[in-house]
Write a protein that holds these residues in place. Structure first.
Motif, PDB file in Angstrom:
ATOM      1  N   ALA A  27      -4.341  28.538 -46.933  1.00  0.00           N
ATOM      2  CA  ALA A  27      -4.173  27.659 -48.089  1.00  0.00           C
ATOM      3  C   ALA A  27      -5.480  27.429 -48.828  1.00  0.00           C
ATOM      4  CB  ALA A  27      -3.590  26.320 -47.645  1.00  0.00           C
ATOM      5  N   ALA A  28      -6.598  27.810 -48.213  1.00  0.00           N
ATOM      6  CA  ALA A  28      -7.913  27.540 -48.807  1.00  0.00           C
ATOM      7  C   ALA A  28      -8.217  28.486 -49.958  1.00  0.00           C
ATOM      8  CB  ALA A  28      -8.993  27.658 -47.737  1.00  0.00           C
ATOM      9  N   ASP A  29      -8.906  27.953 -50.959  1.00  0.00           N
ATOM     10  CA  ASP A  29      -9.441  28.801 -52.022  1.00  0.00           C
ATOM     11  C   ASP A  29     -10.704  29.506 -51.542  1.00  0.00           C
ATOM     12  OD1 ASP A  29      -7.580  27.941 -54.134  1.00  0.00           O
ATOM     13  OD2 ASP A  29      -8.600  26.017 -53.947  1.00  0.00           O
ATOM     14  N   VAL A  30     -11.522  28.772 -50.761  1.00  0.00           N
ATOM     15  CA  VAL A  30     -12.786  29.300 -50.252  1.00  0.00           C
ATOM     16  C   VAL A  30     -12.940  28.891 -48.788  1.00  0.00           C
ATOM     17  CG1 VAL A  30     -15.308  29.185 -50.413  1.00  0.00           C
ATOM     18  CG2 VAL A  30     -13.936  29.285 -52.497  1.00  0.00           C
ATOM     19  N   ILE A  31     -13.412  29.829 -47.966  1.00  0.00           N
ATOM     20  CA  ILE A  31     -13.792  29.535 -46.590  1.00  0.00           C
ATOM     21  C   ILE A  31     -15.275  29.811 -46.457  1.00  0.00           C
ATOM     22  CG2 ILE A  31     -13.483  30.157 -44.150  1.00  0.00           C
ATOM     23  CD1 ILE A  31     -10.647  31.053 -44.870  1.00  0.00           C
ATOM     24  N   LEU A  32     -16.026  28.819 -46.000  1.00  0.00           N
ATOM     25  CA  LEU A  32     -17.461  28.995 -45.806  1.00  0.00           C
ATOM     26  C   LEU A  32     -17.749  29.421 -44.375  1.00  0.00           C
ATOM     27  CD1 LEU A  32     -19.098  25.967 -47.688  1.00  0.00           C
ATOM     28  CD2 LEU A  32     -18.879  28.341 -48.454  1.00  0.00           C
ATOM     29  N   LEU A  33     -18.526  30.491 -44.226  1.00  0.00           N
ATOM     30  CA  LEU A  33     -18.907  30.992 -42.906  1.00  0.00           C
ATOM     31  C   LEU A  33     -20.429  30.950 -42.766  1.00  0.00           C
ATOM     32  CD1 LEU A  33     -16.663  34.167 -42.370  1.00  0.00           C
ATOM     33  CD2 LEU A  33     -16.179  31.786 -41.801  1.00  0.00           C
ATOM     34  N   PRO A  34     -20.942  30.226 -41.761  1.00  0.00           N
ATOM     35  CA  PRO A  34     -22.399  30.118 -41.604  1.00  0.00           C
ATOM     36  C   PRO A  34     -23.005  31.352 -40.952  1.00  0.00           C
ATOM     37  CG  PRO A  34     -21.310  28.889 -39.878  1.00  0.00           C
ATOM     38  CD  PRO A  34     -20.218  29.393 -40.790  1.00  0.00           C
ATOM     39  N   ARG A  35     -24.212  31.695 -41.398  1.00  0.00           N
ATOM     40  CA  ARG A  35     -25.027  32.717 -40.749  1.00  0.00           C
ATOM     41  C   ARG A  35     -26.208  32.018 -40.099  1.00  0.00           C
ATOM     42  NH1 ARG A  35     -23.923  35.374 -45.909  1.00  0.00           N
ATOM     43  NH2 ARG A  35     -25.849  34.404 -46.672  1.00  0.00           N
ATOM     44  N   LYS A  36     -26.473  32.342 -38.817  1.00  0.00           N
ATOM     45  CA  LYS A  36     -27.513  31.622 -38.071  1.00  0.00           C
ATOM     46  C   LYS A  36     -28.672  32.521 -37.671  1.00  0.00           C
ATOM     47  CE  LYS A  36     -24.354  28.127 -36.285  1.00  0.00           C
ATOM     48  NZ  LYS A  36     -23.909  27.355 -35.095  1.00  0.00           N
ATOM     49  N   ASP A  45     -20.250  37.453 -37.134  1.00  0.00           N
ATOM     50  CA  ASP A  45     -19.284  38.554 -37.073  1.00  0.00           C
ATOM     51  C   ASP A  45     -17.973  38.092 -36.460  1.00  0.00           C
ATOM     52  OD1 ASP A  45     -21.196  40.196 -38.157  1.00  0.00           O
ATOM     53  OD2 ASP A  45     -21.752  41.152 -36.274  1.00  0.00           O
ATOM     54  N   LEU A  46     -18.063  37.225 -35.438  1.00  0.00           N
ATOM     55  CA  LEU A  46     -16.856  36.746 -34.783  1.00  0.00           C
ATOM     56  C   LEU A  46     -16.014  35.933 -35.754  1.00  0.00           C
ATOM     57  CD1 LEU A  46     -16.721  35.444 -31.164  1.00  0.00           C
ATOM     58  CD2 LEU A  46     -15.396  34.318 -32.936  1.00  0.00           C
ATOM     59  N   ARG A  47     -16.654  35.033 -36.502  1.00  0.00           N
ATOM     60  CA  ARG A  47     -15.918  34.256 -37.500  1.00  0.00           C
ATOM     61  C   ARG A  47     -15.303  35.171 -38.555  1.00  0.00           C
ATOM     62  NH1 ARG A  47     -20.030  30.059 -36.764  1.00  0.00           N
ATOM     63  NH2 ARG A  47     -19.052  28.006 -36.532  1.00  0.00           N
ATOM     64  N   ALA A  48     -16.079  36.159 -39.000  1.00  0.00           N
ATOM     65  CA  ALA A  48     -15.570  37.088 -40.014  1.00  0.00           C
ATOM     66  C   ALA A  48     -14.378  37.875 -39.476  1.00  0.00           C
ATOM     67  CB  ALA A  48     -16.678  38.039 -40.461  1.00  0.00           C
ATOM     68  N   ASP A  49     -14.441  38.288 -38.223  1.00  0.00           N
ATOM     69  CA  ASP A  49     -13.324  39.012 -37.615  1.00  0.00           C
ATOM     70  C   ASP A  49     -12.082  38.137 -37.539  1.00  0.00           C
ATOM     71  OD1 ASP A  49     -14.855  41.257 -37.300  1.00  0.00           O
ATOM     72  OD2 ASP A  49     -15.318  40.909 -35.189  1.00  0.00           O
ATOM     73  N   ALA A  52     -10.568  38.049 -40.910  1.00  0.00           N
ATOM     74  CA  ALA A  52      -9.920  39.326 -41.217  1.00  0.00           C
ATOM     75  C   ALA A  52      -8.561  39.443 -40.534  1.00  0.00           C
ATOM     76  CB  ALA A  52     -10.823  40.478 -40.801  1.00  0.00           C
ATOM     77  N   GLN A  53      -8.466  38.900 -39.327  1.00  0.00           N
ATOM     78  CA  GLN A  53      -7.211  38.984 -38.583  1.00  0.00           C
ATOM     79  C   GLN A  53      -6.173  37.978 -39.050  1.00  0.00           C
ATOM     80  OE1 GLN A  53      -7.486  39.392 -34.181  1.00  0.00           O
ATOM     81  NE2 GLN A  53      -9.686  39.492 -34.488  1.00  0.00           N
ATOM     82  N   LEU A  54      -6.629  36.789 -39.477  1.00  0.00           N
ATOM     83  CA  LEU A  54      -5.697  35.687 -39.681  1.00  0.00           C
ATOM     84  C   LEU A  54      -5.366  35.394 -41.141  1.00  0.00           C
ATOM     85  CD1 LEU A  54      -7.178  33.198 -37.039  1.00  0.00           C
ATOM     86  CD2 LEU A  54      -5.218  34.742 -36.770  1.00  0.00           C
ATOM     87  N   ILE A  55      -6.231  35.818 -42.059  1.00  0.00           N
ATOM     88  CA  ILE A  55      -5.996  35.479 -43.466  1.00  0.00           C
ATOM     89  C   ILE A  55      -5.190  36.575 -44.144  1.00  0.00           C
ATOM     90  CG2 ILE A  55      -7.102  35.059 -45.689  1.00  0.00           C
ATOM     91  CD1 ILE A  55      -9.444  33.848 -44.158  1.00  0.00           C
ATOM     92  N   THR A  56      -4.050  36.185 -44.673  1.00  0.00           N
ATOM     93  CA  THR A  56      -3.175  37.121 -45.384  1.00  0.00           C
ATOM     94  C   THR A  56      -3.080  36.802 -46.868  1.00  0.00           C
ATOM     95  OG1 THR A  56      -1.256  35.745 -44.807  1.00  0.00           O
ATOM     96  CG2 THR A  56      -1.797  37.572 -43.317  1.00  0.00           C
ATOM     97  N   ASN A  57      -3.670  35.699 -47.285  1.00  0.00           N
ATOM     98  CA  ASN A  57      -3.627  35.294 -48.692  1.00  0.00           C
ATOM     99  C   ASN A  57      -4.734  36.015 -49.456  1.00  0.00           C
ATOM    100  OD1 ASN A  57      -3.553  34.068 -51.175  1.00  0.00           O
ATOM    101  ND2 ASN A  57      -3.897  31.982 -50.421  1.00  0.00           N
ATOM    102  N   PRO A  58      -4.391  36.908 -50.363  1.00  0.00           N
ATOM    103  CA  PRO A  58      -5.439  37.664 -51.081  1.00  0.00           C
ATOM    104  C   PRO A  58      -6.299  36.801 -51.982  1.00  0.00           C
ATOM    105  CG  PRO A  58      -3.269  38.085 -52.031  1.00  0.00           C
ATOM    106  CD  PRO A  58      -3.035  37.297 -50.787  1.00  0.00           C
ATOM    107  N   ALA A  59      -5.839  35.587 -52.300  1.00  0.00           N
ATOM    108  CA  ALA A  59      -6.618  34.717 -53.182  1.00  0.00           C
ATOM    109  C   ALA A  59      -7.699  33.944 -52.438  1.00  0.00           C
ATOM    110  CB  ALA A  59      -5.684  33.737 -53.895  1.00  0.00           C
ATOM    111  N   THR A  60      -7.642  33.928 -51.114  1.00  0.00           N
ATOM    112  CA  THR A  60      -8.645  33.203 -50.334  1.00  0.00           C
ATOM    113  C   THR A  60      -9.942  33.997 -50.284  1.00  0.00           C
ATOM    114  OG1 THR A  60      -6.958  32.138 -48.961  1.00  0.00           O
ATOM    115  CG2 THR A  60      -9.186  32.238 -48.065  1.00  0.00           C
ATOM    116  N   ARG A  61     -11.033  33.346 -50.664  1.00  0.00           N
ATOM    117  CA  ARG A  61     -12.339  33.999 -50.661  1.00  0.00           C
ATOM    118  C   ARG A  61     -13.159  33.520 -49.458  1.00  0.00           C
ATOM    119  NH1 ARG A  61     -14.771  31.950 -55.919  1.00  0.00           N
ATOM    120  NH2 ARG A  61     -13.169  30.335 -55.670  1.00  0.00           N
ATOM    121  N   VAL A  62     -13.804  34.458 -48.801  1.00  0.00           N
ATOM    122  CA  VAL A  62     -14.675  34.140 -47.670  1.00  0.00           C
ATOM    123  C   VAL A  62     -16.121  34.275 -48.138  1.00  0.00           C
ATOM    124  CG1 VAL A  62     -15.362  34.758 -45.328  1.00  0.00           C
ATOM    125  CG2 VAL A  62     -12.958  34.936 -46.009  1.00  0.00           C
ATOM    126  N   VAL A  63     -16.881  33.189 -48.017  1.00  0.00           N
ATOM    127  CA  VAL A  63     -18.249  33.139 -48.539  1.00  0.00           C
ATOM    128  C   VAL A  63     -19.203  32.794 -47.398  1.00  0.00           C
ATOM    129  CG1 VAL A  63     -19.822  31.991 -50.135  1.00  0.00           C
ATOM    130  CG2 VAL A  63     -17.442  32.436 -50.814  1.00  0.00           C
TER     131      VAL A  63
END
Length: 255
Positions: A27-36, A45-49, A52-63
């Motif tokens: 449902a999110a427009d944007v998902i923020l993923l931290p780099r440490k 990479d784990l968060r990004a994976d 990739a596995q769980l998001i099916t909404n093409p409008a959701t952006r991962v930043v």
């Protein structure tokens, strides 16, 4: 208005995220993923994976964003943590202004559960002082749930309390008063080394719920050194480690 969803992700196993959590991510427009940093690239990479596995909404952006580094050498621990949280809130705010200038839905993945020894909610409170914000939490599997499940043990003894504390408090104050069972979190220094070992049993686990899960249990006097050695080896191999443990002052198997 920014609608912020904090989604508990357990230990990073996609099976640990609830269907409610998956719905919140999609449902999110944007998902923020931290780099440490490069030494913890596997965490990003784990968060990004997971996304990739769980998001099916093409409008959701991962930043992705670079996580500010806490000054661990600061003489005032509380002040250092607060300054670190301030810095993280400023980074979040900058990305909200860049990617959701008209408002919208933002999501963050949180290790374990946002309610237990995690500061994401406190950082979100800082954002609420600077922009209209509505926060929702999707609970996740806690480290303690994963630990007790991995060892197939109960968290508490019959009609007995459990004290949940941190490695820092265990080092500074010793065994909590009147506690028979102590759950220890956020302990990068294996503070059980500072305790008298007689009659103390430990259940330790790292990478819980993941393919590289490690579990050691036994009398602290017998397995303490083994935990130290295996923890050091695993951390060197992966660049990071997340572990927790349970201590109990009683015979776990009276029979």
């Amino acid at each position: 208005m920014i609608e912020l969803s904090l989604v508990g992700m357990g230990t990073g196993n996609p099976d640990h995220i609830t269907r409610q959590g998956v719905a919140a991510l999609n449902a999110a427009d944007v998902i923020l993923l931290p780099r440490k940093g490069a030494d913890k690239a596997d965490l990003a990479d784990l968060r990004a994976d997971l996304c990739a596995q769980l998001i099916t909404n093409p409008a959701t952006r991962v930043v992705g964003f670079d996580m500010p580094v806490r000054d661990s050498a600061a003489p005032d621990y509380q002040g250092g943590v607060n300054r670190w949280h301030d810095a993280i809130a400023e980074v979040w705010l900058a990305h909200i202004q860049a990617h959701l200038p008209q408002g919208g839905r933002l999501a963050l993945l949180v290790w374990g559960d946002p309610s237990l020894y995690d500061s994401t909610l406190r950082i979100a409170q800082r954002l609420a002082l600077q922009l209209p914000l509505r926060v929702s939490v999707v609970p996740g599997i806690t480290a303690l749930q994963a630990l007790t499940a991995a060892h197939a043990i109960a968290l508490n003894e019959i009609n007995a309390p459990v004290t949940i504390t941190t490695g820092r408090r265990l080092r500074d104050h010793g065994w909590p008063a009147n506690a028979s069972t102590v759950a220890v979190m956020l302990d990068g220094q294996c503070s059980f080394q500072q305790l008298p070992t007689e009659g103390v049993y430990i259940w330790w686990g790292a990478y819980l719920g993941m393919p590289n899960q490690m579990c050691i249990s036994g009398l602290l006097v017998d397995v303490g050194q083994k935990i130290l050695e295996q923890r050091q080896t695993a951390r060197a191999a992966h660049g990071w480690i997340m572990d927790t443990y349970l201590l109990r002052k009683s015979d776990p198997d009276p029979a």
